[in-house]
Write a protein that holds these residues in place. Structure first.
Motif, PDB file in Angstrom:
ATOM      1  N   VAL A 123       0.831  -1.212   0.000  1.00  0.00           N
ATOM      2  CA  VAL A 123       0.000   0.000   0.000  1.00  0.00           C
ATOM      3  C   VAL A 123       0.861   1.256   0.000  1.00  0.00           C
ATOM      4  CG1 VAL A 123      -0.238   0.043   2.526  1.00  0.00           C
ATOM      5  CG2 VAL A 123      -1.937   1.186   1.119  1.00  0.00           C
ATOM      6  N   ARG A 124       1.999   1.233   0.690  1.00  0.00           N
ATOM      7  CA  ARG A 124       2.885   2.395   0.704  1.00  0.00           C
ATOM      8  C   ARG A 124       3.688   2.499  -0.583  1.00  0.00           C
ATOM      9  NH1 ARG A 124       3.270   6.179   1.439  1.00  0.00           N
ATOM     10  NH2 ARG A 124       5.287   6.659   2.391  1.00  0.00           N
ATOM     11  N   LEU A 125       4.094   1.357  -1.130  1.00  0.00           N
ATOM     12  CA  LEU A 125       4.823   1.393  -2.389  1.00  0.00           C
ATOM     13  C   LEU A 125       3.943   1.950  -3.509  1.00  0.00           C
ATOM     14  CD1 LEU A 125       6.695  -2.040  -2.212  1.00  0.00           C
ATOM     15  CD2 LEU A 125       7.550   0.227  -1.572  1.00  0.00           C
ATOM     16  N   VAL A 126       2.673   1.555  -3.521  1.00  0.00           N
ATOM     17  CA  VAL A 126       1.744   2.094  -4.520  1.00  0.00           C
ATOM     18  C   VAL A 126       1.544   3.588  -4.309  1.00  0.00           C
ATOM     19  CG1 VAL A 126      -0.674   2.047  -5.266  1.00  0.00           C
ATOM     20  CG2 VAL A 126       0.580  -0.095  -4.953  1.00  0.00           C
ATOM     21  N   ASP A 127       1.469   3.995  -3.072  1.00  0.00           N
ATOM     22  CA  ASP A 127       1.306   5.412  -2.749  1.00  0.00           C
ATOM     23  C   ASP A 127       2.469   6.237  -3.312  1.00  0.00           C
ATOM     24  OD1 ASP A 127      -0.223   7.438  -1.076  1.00  0.00           O
ATOM     25  OD2 ASP A 127       1.745   7.601  -0.130  1.00  0.00           O
ATOM     26  N   ILE A 128       3.699   5.769  -3.089  1.00  0.00           N
ATOM     27  CA  ILE A 128       4.886   6.465  -3.604  1.00  0.00           C
ATOM     28  C   ILE A 128       4.910   6.428  -5.125  1.00  0.00           C
ATOM     29  CG2 ILE A 128       7.409   6.485  -3.642  1.00  0.00           C
ATOM     30  CD1 ILE A 128       7.275   5.138  -0.832  1.00  0.00           C
ATOM     31  N   MET A 129       4.593   5.273  -5.683  1.00  0.00           N
ATOM     32  CA  MET A 129       4.597   5.122  -7.134  1.00  0.00           C
ATOM     33  C   MET A 129       3.690   6.155  -7.806  1.00  0.00           C
ATOM     34  SD  MET A 129       3.148   1.884  -9.368  1.00  0.00           S
ATOM     35  CE  MET A 129       1.446   2.171  -8.855  1.00  0.00           C
ATOM     36  N   ILE A 130       2.506   6.374  -7.245  1.00  0.00           N
ATOM     37  CA  ILE A 130       1.546   7.281  -7.865  1.00  0.00           C
ATOM     38  C   ILE A 130       1.874   8.738  -7.556  1.00  0.00           C
ATOM     39  CG2 ILE A 130      -0.866   8.008  -7.834  1.00  0.00           C
ATOM     40  CD1 ILE A 130      -1.625   5.077  -7.602  1.00  0.00           C
ATOM     41  N   SER A 131       2.174   9.044  -6.303  1.00  0.00           N
ATOM     42  CA  SER A 131       2.402  10.442  -5.938  1.00  0.00           C
ATOM     43  C   SER A 131       3.655  11.000  -6.604  1.00  0.00           C
ATOM     44  CB  SER A 131       2.496  10.594  -4.418  1.00  0.00           C
ATOM     45  OG  SER A 131       3.602   9.869  -3.902  1.00  0.00           O
ATOM     46  N   HIS A 183     -14.171  -4.569  -3.361  1.00  0.00           N
ATOM     47  CA  HIS A 183     -12.751  -4.915  -3.188  1.00  0.00           C
ATOM     48  C   HIS A 183     -12.109  -3.814  -2.341  1.00  0.00           C
ATOM     49  CE1 HIS A 183     -12.824  -8.139  -6.232  1.00  0.00           C
ATOM     50  NE2 HIS A 183     -13.659  -7.347  -6.892  1.00  0.00           N
ATOM     51  N   PRO A 184     -12.285  -3.836  -1.030  1.00  0.00           N
ATOM     52  CA  PRO A 184     -11.784  -2.732  -0.187  1.00  0.00           C
ATOM     53  C   PRO A 184     -10.295  -2.482  -0.324  1.00  0.00           C
ATOM     54  CG  PRO A 184     -13.265  -4.162   1.064  1.00  0.00           C
ATOM     55  CD  PRO A 184     -13.009  -4.851  -0.245  1.00  0.00           C
ATOM     56  N   GLU A 185      -9.536  -3.522  -0.653  1.00  0.00           N
ATOM     57  CA  GLU A 185      -8.091  -3.338  -0.762  1.00  0.00           C
ATOM     58  C   GLU A 185      -7.714  -2.387  -1.893  1.00  0.00           C
ATOM     59  OE1 GLU A 185      -9.154  -6.784  -3.476  1.00  0.00           O
ATOM     60  OE2 GLU A 185      -9.778  -6.024  -1.516  1.00  0.00           O
ATOM     61  N   LEU A 186      -8.574  -2.231  -2.879  1.00  0.00           N
ATOM     62  CA  LEU A 186      -8.257  -1.373  -4.015  1.00  0.00           C
ATOM     63  C   LEU A 186      -8.381   0.108  -3.685  1.00  0.00           C
ATOM     64  CD1 LEU A 186      -9.995  -3.275  -6.956  1.00  0.00           C
ATOM     65  CD2 LEU A 186      -7.718  -3.623  -5.968  1.00  0.00           C
ATOM     66  N   ALA A 187      -9.095   0.444  -2.604  1.00  0.00           N
ATOM     67  CA  ALA A 187      -9.288   1.853  -2.250  1.00  0.00           C
ATOM     68  C   ALA A 187      -7.972   2.543  -1.927  1.00  0.00           C
ATOM     69  CB  ALA A 187     -10.236   1.973  -1.059  1.00  0.00           C
ATOM     70  N   ALA A 188      -6.933   1.757  -1.623  1.00  0.00           N
ATOM     71  CA  ALA A 188      -5.636   2.351  -1.326  1.00  0.00           C
ATOM     72  C   ALA A 188      -5.054   3.083  -2.527  1.00  0.00           C
ATOM     73  CB  ALA A 188      -4.667   1.271  -0.853  1.00  0.00           C
ATOM     74  N   ILE A 189      -5.633   2.892  -3.718  1.00  0.00           N
ATOM     75  CA  ILE A 189      -5.147   3.585  -4.906  1.00  0.00           C
ATOM     76  C   ILE A 189      -5.299   5.092  -4.780  1.00  0.00           C
ATOM     77  CG2 ILE A 189      -7.288   3.641  -6.259  1.00  0.00           C
ATOM     78  CD1 ILE A 189      -3.896   2.524  -7.601  1.00  0.00           C
ATOM     79  N   PHE A 190      -6.246   5.549  -3.947  1.00  0.00           N
ATOM     80  CA  PHE A 190      -6.511   6.979  -3.863  1.00  0.00           C
ATOM     81  C   PHE A 190      -5.510   7.735  -3.000  1.00  0.00           C
ATOM     82  CE2 PHE A 190     -10.775   4.982  -4.402  1.00  0.00           C
ATOM     83  CZ  PHE A 190     -10.971   5.387  -5.710  1.00  0.00           C
ATOM     84  N   GLY A 191      -4.787   7.035  -2.123  1.00  0.00           N
ATOM     85  CA  GLY A 191      -3.919   7.709  -1.173  1.00  0.00           C
ATOM     86  C   GLY A 191      -2.825   8.549  -1.808  1.00  0.00           C
ATOM     87  N   GLY A 192      -2.297   8.111  -2.950  1.00  0.00           N
ATOM     88  CA  GLY A 192      -1.180   8.820  -3.556  1.00  0.00           C
ATOM     89  C   GLY A 192      -1.555   9.778  -4.670  1.00  0.00           C
ATOM     90  N   LEU A 193      -2.844   9.870  -5.006  1.00  0.00           N
ATOM     91  CA  LEU A 193      -3.221  10.736  -6.124  1.00  0.00           C
ATOM     92  C   LEU A 193      -2.885  12.194  -5.823  1.00  0.00           C
ATOM     93  CD1 LEU A 193      -6.695   9.381  -7.316  1.00  0.00           C
ATOM     94  CD2 LEU A 193      -4.508   9.253  -8.518  1.00  0.00           C
ATOM     95  N   PRO A 194      -2.148  12.849  -6.699  1.00  0.00           N
ATOM     96  CA  PRO A 194      -1.849  14.272  -6.509  1.00  0.00           C
ATOM     97  C   PRO A 194      -3.117  15.120  -6.485  1.00  0.00           C
ATOM     98  CG  PRO A 194      -0.360  13.313  -8.125  1.00  0.00           C
ATOM     99  CD  PRO A 194      -1.417  12.282  -7.859  1.00  0.00           C
ATOM    100  N   VAL A 195      -3.046  16.237  -5.776  1.00  0.00           N
ATOM    101  CA  VAL A 195      -4.178  17.159  -5.637  1.00  0.00           C
ATOM    102  C   VAL A 195      -3.870  18.429  -6.428  1.00  0.00           C
ATOM    103  CG1 VAL A 195      -5.576  18.503  -4.022  1.00  0.00           C
ATOM    104  CG2 VAL A 195      -4.716  16.236  -3.366  1.00  0.00           C
ATOM    105  N   GLY A 196      -4.848  18.883  -7.212  1.00  0.00           N
ATOM    106  CA  GLY A 196      -4.669  20.054  -8.051  1.00  0.00           C
ATOM    107  C   GLY A 196      -4.220  21.277  -7.270  1.00  0.00           C
ATOM    108  N   GLY A 197      -3.114  21.884  -7.700  1.00  0.00           N
ATOM    109  CA  GLY A 197      -2.597  23.072  -7.044  1.00  0.00           C
ATOM    110  C   GLY A 197      -2.017  22.821  -5.675  1.00  0.00           C
ATOM    111  N   TRP A 198      -1.764  21.547  -5.358  1.00  0.00           N
ATOM    112  CA  TRP A 198      -1.351  21.243  -3.984  1.00  0.00           C
ATOM    113  C   TRP A 198      -0.178  20.276  -3.893  1.00  0.00           C
ATOM    114  CZ3 TRP A 198      -2.335  23.061   0.793  1.00  0.00           C
ATOM    115  CH2 TRP A 198      -1.962  22.285   1.880  1.00  0.00           C
ATOM    116  N   SER A 199      -0.198  19.161  -4.630  1.00  0.00           N
ATOM    117  CA  SER A 199       0.803  18.127  -4.372  1.00  0.00           C
ATOM    118  C   SER A 199       1.170  17.371  -5.637  1.00  0.00           C
ATOM    119  CB  SER A 199       0.278  17.135  -3.323  1.00  0.00           C
ATOM    120  OG  SER A 199      -0.859  16.434  -3.821  1.00  0.00           O
TER     121      SER A 199
END
Length: 505
Positions: free
Chosen positions: A327-335, A411-427
């Motif tokens: 879950v953390r590796l996916v977070d870093i990968m996306i962000s 599939h609750p495990e898939l919701a972790a995909i949202f943690g790393g999504l960048p935010v407009g004008g923010w991250s």
């Protein structure tokens, strides 16, 4: 982020796919599902500023620090309002049609917009047409590895006894974030110095004599098909091997200092497994000729009991360290749009599905997993997991289906995909976007993954409308005019900003 690349070579459009079934339906609130998924693996993702409000996360407990705690920021990314008025297809079409025809987007502009609460398709323009996705591919890779391995899975790196006395075999398990010591690039990564300490204890009175590296878990070419020629030297890609440290960065400390300024580009070593082995040999106290390492395979464990003080039998495990959870590796990968992590995650999908840990195996396994999840496998064709390949194809509607599926609770495990999504004008890759007057409506309310290659620009994610309705969108373009990157990105941002600004009824 994908690197600047040589001029784009036009590729023919794939034939139109067969008719699609009705869109997937979302039956749960995204933020709630994400919190449940993370709690299930014993993790909490707490982010500063507007992201904390969107996730519904509480402030973390303050740690001892010389700096006073910052005041709580106002919530910007609020959860979706289930009672908010739903946009109509006619309203969305009226808002987007003029923007989709912007010259800066080129001749192939494929768009999908859907309502998150109902799954209803609200707008489409070539929405079912497979298109070059660039780094938006990482959404598919992230969902696939979360489904195949699970959010809590950790990738092991092991050391075992070699065939000769004192030989130590360092066995790569595919952890791209493995560090040499506390000065590694990725915070919280597994470390070779900790593994070396375990090995010295396990060897007892036997002195290490040499190190062999076993990176055989991954096979095939180390560079992906369809990658541009400058990927090995451009700083955004690397040779993909089962054993590496710090994403194959040559100088992780320098890369950490300059990450923001260079968009995470860094010089990479040509043979990551041997580089990791040399660092491990030094940690074991080897020097001179003894510190030189070679590739080999770990002997199979004998399974016999070891007598106290005896030299470990060949194949005996001498130590093991484990990566951050998936879950953390996916977070870093996306962000961070980390291409090396993405390729490692695709191989984890392959290994979980009994396929070779290669580019071919990862692509086939990702396709298989997405099909098992009920997504239209005929609308995705991958050659890698990062999106660096120009032969990758994904349809916009598959992406909006994928985002919907990740939040529908099945599939609750898939919701972790949202943690790393960048935010407009923010991250992340959106931190400097949504700044112009024509796009600022999307600042703080667009959360999305971007993709960029020369003449290829894409974005896919979520946006909250002015009425509080949560929509999912994907815009993929793969024939944009040359030299128009800034104008193309603004044209893309105007589309999601229009959705943020309107009720579209």
């Amino acid at each position: 982020m994908s690197p600047p690349v040589p001029p784009y070579a036009a590729t023919p459009a794939p034939p139109p796919p067969p008719a699609r079934p009705r869109r997937l339906r979302l039956v749960a609130v995204l933020a709630t599902v994400l919190v449940i998924a993370l709690a299930a693996v014993g993790l909490a993702v707490v982010r500063p500023g507007p992201v904390a409000g969107w996730l519904g996360g509480a402030a973390s407990s303050p740690k001892a620090s010389a700096r006073p705690p910052e005041p709580d920021p106002p919530a910007v990314l609020a959860g979706p309002d289930a009672n908010a008025p739903e946009p109509t297809p006619e309203g969305v079409r009226a808002a987007l049609e003029p923007l989709v025809r912007a010259a800066a987007l080129g001749e192939r502009v494929h768009v999908s917009v859907a309502d998150v609460a109902t799954g209803q398709a609200l707008y489409g323009n070539g929405q079912d047409t497979p298109t070059v996705p660039a780094s938006v591919t990482k959404l598919a890779t992230g969902v696939a590895v979360l489904a195949a391995r699970g959010p809590a899975y950790r990738i092991p790196t092991r050391a075992v006894a070699g065939a000769s006395p004192g030989e130590v075999v360092l066995v790569g398990g595919g952890d791209p974030t493995l560090a040499v010591d506390k000065n590694g690039f990725y915070p919280g990564a597994a470390r070779l110095d900790n593994l070396a300490a375990q090995v010295r204890k396990a060897l007892g009175g036997t002195a290490p004599t040499k190190v062999t590296v076993d990176s055989s878990l991954f096979s095939g070419p180390v560079y992906g098909p369809g990658w541009d020629d400058d990927i090995p030297t451009g700083g955004f890609g690397a040779a993909i091997t089962a054993l590496m440290t710090d994403g194959a960065r040559r100088d992780p400390a320098e890369a950490r200092r300059t990450a923001e300024a260079t968009n995470h580009a860094a010089e990479r070593v040509p043979q990551p497994d041997l580089t990791a082995g040399r660092a491990f040999a030094k940690l074991l106290g080897l020097s001179g000729d003894a510190a030189e390492v070679k590739q080999g395979k770990a002997p199979a464990a004998s399974g016999g009991a070891r007598s106290a003080g005896a030299t470990p039998a060949p194949g005996t495990e001498l130590g093991k360290v484990e990566s951050l959870p998936v879950v953390r590796l996916v977070d870093i990968m996306i962000s961070d749009s980390d291409n090396v992590i993405a390729e490692a995650m695709a191989r984890q999908v392959a290994l979980a599905k009994g396929k070779p840990g290669s580019f071919v195996g990862g692509a086939a396994a990702t396709d298989q997993v997405l099909g098992e999840l009920g997504l239209p496998a005929d609308e995705i064709s991958l050659a890698d997991g990062s999106g660096l390949s120009r032969t990758d194809r994904i349809s916009p509607s598959l992406l909006t289906d994928l985002i919907t599926l990740a939040g529908n609770g099945s599939h609750p495990e898939l919701a972790a995909i949202f943690g790393g999504l960048p935010v407009g004008g923010w991250s992340g890759t959106l931190d400097d976007r949504y700044q112009a007057s024509v796009t600022k409506a999307g600042a703080g309310v667009v959360r999305a993954k971007t993709g960029t290659l020369s003449r290829v620009n894409a974005i896919a994610g979520l946006v909250t409308t002015a009425d509080g309705r949560l929509l999912t969108f994907a815009v993929l373009t793969d024939q944009t005019p040359e030299g128009t990157l800034d104008a193309t990105r603004e044209a893309l941002d105007r589309i999601s900003s229009a959705l943020a600004r309107c009720g579209c009824r």
